[in-house]
Design a protein around this motif. Structure first.
Motif, short mmCIF file in Angstrom:
data_model
loop_
_atom_site.label_atom_id
_atom_site.label_comp_id
_atom_site.label_asym_id
_atom_site.label_seq_id
_atom_site.Cartn_x
_atom_site.Cartn_y
_atom_site.Cartn_z
N HIS A 40 0.84 -1.31 0.20
CA HIS A 40 -0.04 -0.25 0.76
C HIS A 40 0.76 1.46 -0.22
CE1 HIS A 40 -3.09 2.76 1.20
NE2 HIS A 40 -2.50 2.90 1.65
N TRP A 56 -11.44 -1.89 0.45
CA TRP A 56 -12.36 -2.78 0.13
C TRP A 56 -10.86 -4.21 0.26
CZ3 TRP A 56 -14.84 -1.30 -5.17
CH2 TRP A 56 -15.55 -2.36 -5.74
N GLN A 57 -10.07 -4.15 0.08
CA GLN A 57 -8.78 -5.41 0.62
C GLN A 57 -9.49 -6.29 1.60
OE1 GLN A 57 -4.91 -4.75 0.06
NE2 GLN A 57 -4.58 -6.53 -0.15
N GLU A 96 -7.72 0.50 -0.33
CA GLU A 96 -7.13 -0.61 0.57
C GLU A 96 -7.85 -1.45 1.85
OE1 GLU A 96 -3.68 -0.43 4.15
OE2 GLU A 96 -4.39 1.19 4.31
#
Length: 104
Positions: A3, A96-97, A94
């Motif tokens: 990230h 969503w991840q 991030e």
């Protein structure tokens, strides 16, 4: 780690695609949007890998994002607005991840 790397690589790609004549300057400004993460020092704990930054930290709120959208209109703040919104998009990705589809 990935990230954080994206916060440097994606602005570089955007700078090369849309700000070709001055891509280095644009990349520095777009990458400087990482300064938005200064609001993380106000959180306890400061870093939580399972927490979504969007609408949790002060500079990551929907109200702040509205301000970043307004920054797109004046020419002098446009690149900063793009950088801040790009930062929000990467932070949302991030989330969503992490499985947080729509942050509260």
């Amino acid at each position: 780690m990935v990230h954080a790397l994206l916060h440097l690589l994606v602005p570089g790609v955007v700078a090369l695609l849309f700000y070709r004549p001055r891509w280095r300057r644009a990349w520095l400004i777009l990458a400087a949007a990482l300064l938005l993460d200064v609001d993380h020092v106000l959180a306890t704990p400061m870093f939580d890998p399972a927490r979504c930054s969007i609408n949790y930290h002060l500079l990551h709120t929907y109200w702040a994002m509205g301000g970043y959208v307004l920054m797109l209109f004046p020419r002098v703040t446009r690149v900063w607005g793009v950088g801040f919104l790009l930062h929000m998009a990467l932070d949302y990705a991030e989330c969503w991840q992490l499985g947080i589809i729509w942050p509260q």
